[in-house]
Structures are given as C-alpha cells and as structure tokens.
Design a protein around this motif. Structure first.
Motif, PDB file in Angstrom:
ATOM      1  N   GLU B  92      43.701  57.113  43.997  1.00 27.89           N
ATOM      2  CA  GLU B  92      45.121  57.475  44.003  1.00 27.89           C
ATOM      3  C   GLU B  92      45.362  58.526  45.082  1.00 27.89           C
ATOM      4  O   GLU B  92      44.445  59.222  45.505  1.00 27.89           O
ATOM      5  CB  GLU B  92      45.552  57.990  42.635  1.00 27.89           C
ATOM      6  N   SER B  93      46.616  58.624  45.517  1.00 23.88           N
ATOM      7  CA  SER B  93      46.917  59.567  46.584  1.00 23.88           C
ATOM      8  C   SER B  93      47.120  60.945  45.991  1.00 23.88           C
ATOM      9  O   SER B  93      47.379  61.108  44.806  1.00 23.88           O
ATOM     10  CB  SER B  93      48.174  59.126  47.341  1.00 23.88           C
ATOM     11  N   ASP B  95      49.615  62.884  46.403  1.00 23.21           N
ATOM     12  CA  ASP B  95      50.982  63.034  45.880  1.00 23.21           C
ATOM     13  C   ASP B  95      51.063  62.645  44.419  1.00 23.21           C
ATOM     14  O   ASP B  95      51.759  63.264  43.632  1.00 23.21           O
ATOM     15  CB  ASP B  95      51.961  62.099  46.619  1.00 23.21           C
ATOM     16  N   ILE B  96      50.368  61.569  44.080  1.00 20.50           N
ATOM     17  CA  ILE B  96      50.461  61.062  42.713  1.00 20.50           C
ATOM     18  C   ILE B  96      49.809  62.069  41.764  1.00 20.50           C
ATOM     19  O   ILE B  96      50.300  62.303  40.660  1.00 20.50           O
ATOM     20  CB  ILE B  96      49.769  59.684  42.617  1.00 20.50           C
ATOM     21  N   ARG B  97      48.704  62.663  42.220  1.00 27.16           N
ATOM     22  CA  ARG B  97      48.048  63.686  41.403  1.00 27.16           C
ATOM     23  C   ARG B  97      48.980  64.866  41.195  1.00 27.16           C
ATOM     24  O   ARG B  97      49.117  65.381  40.094  1.00 27.16           O
ATOM     25  CB  ARG B  97      46.761  64.158  42.089  1.00 27.16           C
ATOM     26  N   GLU B  99      52.198  64.854  41.385  1.00 28.79           N
ATOM     27  CA  GLU B  99      53.333  64.430  40.570  1.00 28.79           C
ATOM     28  C   GLU B  99      52.978  64.461  39.087  1.00 28.79           C
ATOM     29  O   GLU B  99      53.806  64.782  38.238  1.00 28.79           O
ATOM     30  CB  GLU B  99      53.773  63.023  40.989  1.00 28.79           C
ATOM     31  N   ARG B 100      51.735  64.134  38.764  1.00 28.57           N
ATOM     32  CA  ARG B 100      51.292  64.154  37.372  1.00 28.57           C
ATOM     33  C   ARG B 100      51.450  65.569  36.814  1.00 28.57           C
ATOM     34  O   ARG B 100      51.973  65.762  35.720  1.00 28.57           O
ATOM     35  CB  ARG B 100      49.828  63.700  37.285  1.00 28.57           C
ATOM     36  N   ARG B 102      53.395  67.998  38.022  1.00 30.25           N
ATOM     37  CA  ARG B 102      54.812  68.383  37.980  1.00 30.25           C
ATOM     38  C   ARG B 102      55.509  67.737  36.791  1.00 30.25           C
ATOM     39  O   ARG B 102      56.376  68.340  36.160  1.00 30.25           O
ATOM     40  CB  ARG B 102      55.505  67.974  39.276  1.00 30.25           C
TER      41      ARG B 102
END
Lengths: 364, 358
Positions: B92-93, B95-97, B99-100, B102
């Motif tokens: 996963e990128s 950003d996705i980490r 976002e999790r 946030r």
C-alpha cells in the motif's frame, strides 16, 4: 449512427459490465463469509473526503503511466510483464541520482527523469535482446528480471544508502529540487503532486505516437501480424528492441510523481510502493491500450484502493478490493472476447446477406 | 489544423509542469530551531484507542496478535468502550497508511498505536496535525530527528538482550557445536537479534559455530515466506546445526517444518511459539525469544489513562520484562535455566553488555 452505437456497445459496455460483474462477485463472496454486501456497496460508492481524493488523483497518475508502459508493449504483441522490474530499477536509479544532488535546483528534476527513463529502458532491453537474439520469451526472462531488480535495489540501497530507522534509503532529495504541488484543497494536507501531470503528457504522447507517427503504425502492424509486417519491410527485430526500450523508459518514470511529490527518498519497503508495475498490466488490459481507457481504468483502480480504509472501518477486510480489481480485469477480457465474436458474426452475416442480394440481383 | 491543435494541447500540458516549478526551498520556513520542551499531551475526554496493524493483521499468531493482547488487557482493566482497529495491506502507498491514522483521529480516537516500524513515517507526518492525540509506534523511529513530535512515543525493545539468552540456551543444549540463525530481512532490526544470539552463544562456548542466513535482502516478503524459511533452515541443518533460531515472522513456520523433517530443534520468536505452533512442530521448539509487544501496548495505553502519555523513546528491556525467553514444553534443562537466569541478572546489572550489531 450505427458506428456510434457500435463504438458504445463495443467499447464502453464491456468495461461497464465487467465492473458490475466484479461488484456482484465481490458481494457474493462477502455474503458467503457472513458479511454484508450492502455495507460493501455503500462504502465503495460513498464520496471520498478531500484527502482521499488527492490520493486517488496521485495514484491514478502513477497507475496511468504504468498502464501506458504496459500498453506500448501490448500494442506490438509483447507481453512486457517486466514493467514492475523496470519500474523498480528506474525508481532506484532516479532516486540515487536525484539524492546525490549532482545537478542543482529544478534542473535536477529533468535530469532525474532522463536517468530514470534510461535505467528503465536499459533494463527492459535485457529482455528485448534475449528475445531477439536468443529467442527467449520476454515473459519468462522479465519475470526473473523482476525478482533480480528488487533484490538488486535492496542490495544497492543497503550498501550505498544511509540508515533510516531499521532500513536503508537513498540520500534525501535536496530541498531546492522539490517541486511544489498543486494545492487544490486548501484545508486538506497534501496536494496533487507536480509530476502527476506527467501522466497527462505521457498519455497524449502515447496517443500521438501510436495514432499519428510512422513508428506507431509499424508498431501496430507488427502487433497485428509480424509476418505481414516483415513482408512490407518492417524491421521486426529493431521494432521489438525499440518497443521494449520505450516501454521500459515509461515504466522507469512511474514512481517519479511520488518521489518528487512526497517521498523524496527510495528504500524498500517503506519508501517505495512495490506492485504498481504489475497493476499497470491490469490497467492496460482494462483500458484496452487506449489513452482514455487507461486513464479511466487507472482512476477506477485508484478509487477502489482509496476506499479501502473506509471498508475496514465498516468491518470488511480490505483484501476484497484485490478481489474486485482481479475480477474486473478477468471479466473485461471475457466481455471483450464476447463482443468481438458477436461483431465478427454480425459482420459475416452482413457480408453473406449482401452477397446473396447481389447474386439474386445478378440472376434476375 | 488538426495537427496544430495537437501541438497546442502538448504545449499546454508542458505548461502544467512548469507552473509547479517553484520548489520547496522557496517557502522553507522551519529553520533549525532548538527542539522545543515537551509538555504532556492533553487528550480530550476518555481514552479511545485505535490500533493500526502491520501487514498480516490480527491472526498472525505473533507480532500483531501480541499488540491486540495488550489492547484486550487494557480494555478489561480500564473499561475502555471505544476501540477500533485497522490493518495495512501489501504494497500500500504511504498516503493510504497516513489516511488510516487520520481516519482514526477524525472519528474521535485519541490514542493511536501504529504496530510495526512501517508506521514511523506516517505517524511523523500525521502527528503534528492532531496535537491532542497521543500516538505510539511499536519498533518505531523518528525519521526527522531534529523536528521532534511531542505527542509521539516510540516503543522499542532490547531484542539483542532476549536473543542473548536464547543464544546461550542453544549453545548449552547443542550437541553438534553448530547452531543456526534465520533472519527474515537483512535490516538493522533483525541484525540486532543475530548479534545478541551470537553473543549469547559465544559467552557459553567461544568456539561454537554459528550459521546465519537471511531470507531476503530488503524485500519484506522475507517475513511471509515459509518456503524460504524452510530452505534456509534445511541448509543449516544439513551443515550440521542442530538448533536454529528464527527472527523471520511468518516465515518461521517453514523453519519449524524443516526442524520436524530433519528431526532437529528450533527456537521461536516474538511470542511463545510452543503454544501457537501446531502439535507436531511444537515438539521441536525448545524455547522462544519473547518480545512483549503486549506489555508495550498496554503500558502505553496505561500511561495515557494515567494522564501522562509516554513520549519520545522507550526501550523495553530484560529489566522490565519487555523481552525474555519461554520455558513451555520443558525442553530447557534446569541447569540451562539456572545458567540463563544468571546471565539475565548479569545483563540487568550491566555486567554483560550485549552488542546490537553483528
């Protein structure tokens, strides 16, 4: 009118059917394991927040570039499964070069793009040369080269990079070479990375190359029939090498938006996003190797991945996204095949009807 | 005409890149200031805990499960009502980490634990956006050391100390005088295990031969590759080792399979693997190097509940039971255990200093 209808039915319906089929299949699977398909659909079709939208845009850009890299090969009948390896090699070489600060300021960006593309192309040429001069299937050699690329990048970074926490990375990109992104949402952290615009440029470039140049024409002809191409004077060997190199060059650029936009260093696994190269193959398949199709497919894949965190909040395993993506690609291949056969059949019927009519006209 | 418009589009898009030609150096504001003094993080209301797991998530019978055990204990002890969990995906990128994390914070969770060092960068980015949320990263590090986040705790372990003890155990019980080590990925974290293991074995027997293999150079797949673990262990058993210690996560099951096949012995890692492995494998696991991720997770939540969230670096050592060794199965002889306790006391008192690099 008929042609328009044909385009709509032949071009747009299959992906649409594929997506719906994928959603259904995923829903059935979730239900089979005791989950709620309704929740899944609700989350998937919810509107992402601004931050996730930014992620989706940036990921779409990188997936598009990867898709273009794969499509260049596909158009000439080359299954360049090595996009992943070329992507790794390009990213690694680019990051080492950019971090070294050999070229100062914004020019570093341009120089790095050249280095990354050259590295990707050179790596792709290994598979190309093996195919042309030794008859080794590019699929087999490229799969092996993918593994070699990842291990080699790890080795280089461990031995010539610097320690960062428990892993190693390349030297950080100097501040004066970090381009500012496009701040489209004032309140959300993050932005659309400057080099995400590369996807647009490469997309248009790809379309132009394929549709408007002699090279593109020869590439397509070779893809349709290598024998026919050879008969009409195309140097198939040279075309194979050029296509592999071009495909690899584009693959080498895939990660550049993320590198210059946010990561600023390279090191597996934390500071790199492995797998984008493989996804590019799926994106190209789904997008039928057309620029717009690739953009659409990349956006769809990025959208699905972007929603994965919300899926978890709803108590659904995020792995179902992989299933949805996989089934979409599978379904679209089947759907195009069905449409293709139907079209061939109707065409054959039309011709025979016309012939019949002519014969009747002649006998009358 | 058509061609002209094509070029027009091309030029316009090139402009897109150029418009972004300003660089970050132009608006670089955070010049080198002295690191600010940290006040304790003030969380709002009751503690609402979120756990962000590494790849594998809950059910890995190891690292992530151990963190969950700590959370469970905290839920029972402090009556926490609102907890949530999320899990990282393969490839996963960043950003996705982010976002999790946030997402957790936005949904009102004020205690967020990233399980695994892969969250270090993401927490470093997200923490400043939520000053009233207490973050922790297990095995974490601060990627920007001159810019300290006051609301982040980095929970590390003295893996070298625990590994020293199982290394000593291996040397004490080895019959061939050759022992093995299988690491998942050749990074400095796993090298810490190897360093301690070798030091412990050499403390018992300076002439012992230690074979060392890493499954992957840098690819995290080395932690999820039982076949790779099996191949590595088979090689070491073939070269005369009779006990192999693995620090390879899920790949360790392959090491155990190799031990079963060769009828040799193995040492587990992170949790007491005699208890989690299959019955056949368990008969070959003489001890495990315990890394008490549960203790660390619970301790951090406790510090928040007590109103003084941990900040900065905390290392869990032998002294505070953050690492250790297991005795389940009764494979370790009483003499071995007595010897290990002696070493343990010497490490805690500082008489033995265990290296962190091989």
């Amino acid at each position: 009118m008929r042609r328009v209808l044909d385009t709509v039915v032949g071009g747009l319906l299959p992906p649409l059917v594929a997506v719906v089929a994928a959603m259904l299949a995923t829903g059935v699977l979730i239900a089979a394991f005791g989950g709620s398909p309704g929740d899944f659909l609700e989350v998937i079709f919810s509107v992402p927040n601004d931050r996730v939208l930014l992620t989706i845009i940036n990921q779409s850009a990188m997936l598009s570039i990867s898709g273009i890299a794969a499509a260049i090969g596909f158009r000439m009948g080359l299954f360049n499964i090595g996009v992943e390896g070329q992507y790794i090699v390009g990213s690694c070489a680019g990051a080492f070069f950019a971090g070294s600060g050999l070229v100062a300021g914004p020019l570093n960006i341009l120089a790095t793009l050249v280095v990354a593309a050259a590295a990707g192309a050179a790596y792709a040429l290994i598979a190309g040369l093996l195919r042309v001069y030794r008859g080794v299937s590019e699929v087999i050699s490229a799969i092996m080269l993918n593994y070699i690329a990842l291990t080699m990048a790890g080795y280089l970074v461990t031995n010539y990079g610097q320690a960062s926490g428990y892993t190693f990375t390349t030297e950080r990109l100097p501040l004066d070479s970090q381009p500012l992104g496009f701040k489209i949402f004032a309140d959300a952290p993050g932005d659309v990375w400057a080099l995400s615009s590369l996807a647009l440029i490469l997309g248009i470039g790809y379309w132009f190359l394929i549709a408007r140049t002699r090279f593109g024409f020869e590439l397509r002809v070779t893809g349709e029939s290598a024998t026919a191409a050879r008969a009409s004077g195309v140097n198939v060997k040279r075309m194979t090498l050029a296509t592999m190199a071009l495909s690899g060059a584009v693959a080498g650029l895939v990660w550049m938006p993320a590198y210059f936009g946010s990561v600023h260093t390279f090191g597996t696994p934390e500071n790199f996003q492995a797998g984008l190269g493989f996804l590019g193959l799926a994106v190209a398949l789904l997008g039928r190797n057309r620029t717009l199709g690739i953009f659409f497919a990349a956006a769809l894949f990025a959208f699905l991945s972007g929603q994965s965190n919300n899926l978890q909040s709803a108590g659904i395993a995020k792995d179902v996204i992989d299933i949805t993506q996989g089934v979409t690609v599978l379904a679209v291949v089947v759907a195009y095949e069905v449409v293709g056969r139907r079209r061939a059949k109707t065409e054959a019927e039309r011709v025979s009807r016309q012939l019949d009519a002519e014969r009747e006209g002649a006998s009358a | 005409m058509r061609r002209l418009s094509t070029y027009g589009v091309a030029i316009a898009t090139c402009g897109l890149i150029l418009s972004a030609c300003g660089t970050a150096a132009d608006n670089d504001t955070d010049d080198t200031e002295a690191a600010p003094e940290c006040d304790p993080v003030q969380i709002e209301g009751d503690a609402k805990v979120s756990l962000a797991y590494d790849v594998g998530g809950r059910g890995d019978q190891s690292f992530n499960d151990s963190a969950y055990a700590g959370l469970e204990k905290a839920v029972a002890q402090f009556g926490l009502t609102d907890v949530s969990e999320g899990e990282a995906g393969q490839d996963e990128s960043e950003d996705i980490r982010e976002e999790r994390l946030r997402n957790f914070a936005d949904s009102g969770h004020n205690v967020i634990v990233g399980v695994g060092f892969a969250y270090s960068e993401a927490v470093d980015t997200v923490a400043p956006e939520y000053p009233n949320v207490a973050f922790a990263v297990i095995d974490g590090f601060d990627p920007t050391e001159d810019d300290v986040n006051c609301n982040v705790a980095y929970l590390g372990f003295a893996e070298n100390e625990g590994s020293f003890l199982v290394g000593a155990a291996a040397a004490l019980q080895s019959e061939t005088g050759t022992i093995g080590f299988v690491g998942g990925v050749n990074n400095t974290l796993i090298q810490k295990f190897e360093a301690g293991y070798a030091a412990g074995a050499e403390a018992v027997d300076p002439d012992i031969e230690i074979l060392s293999t890493y499954i992957e150079e840098s690819d995290p797949a080395g932690f999820g590759d039982p076949a790779g673990g099996q191949a590595a262990a088979e090689g070491q058993y073939g070269d005369g080792a009779d006990i192999v210690f693995h620090a390879a996560g899920f790949s360790g099951t392959g090491v155990f399979d190799a031990a079963v096949a060769a009828d040799k012995l193995a040492i587990g890692v992170d949790s007491d693997q005699f208890l989690t492995a299959g019955p056949e494998q368990a008969q070959h696991i003489i001890t495990s190097m315990l890394k008490r991720v549960d203790t660390a997770t619970f301790g951090f939540i406790e510090s928040v509940v007590n109103g003084e969230p941990d900040q900065g670096f905390t290392t869990f050592t032998l002294a505070d039971e953050g690492v250790g060794y297991s005795v389940s199965g009764g494979f370790l002889t009483p003499e071995t255990i007595a010897q290990l306790e002696d070493y343990k006391a010497q490490i805690i008192s500082g008489d033995i200093e265990v290296p962190t690099e091989p």
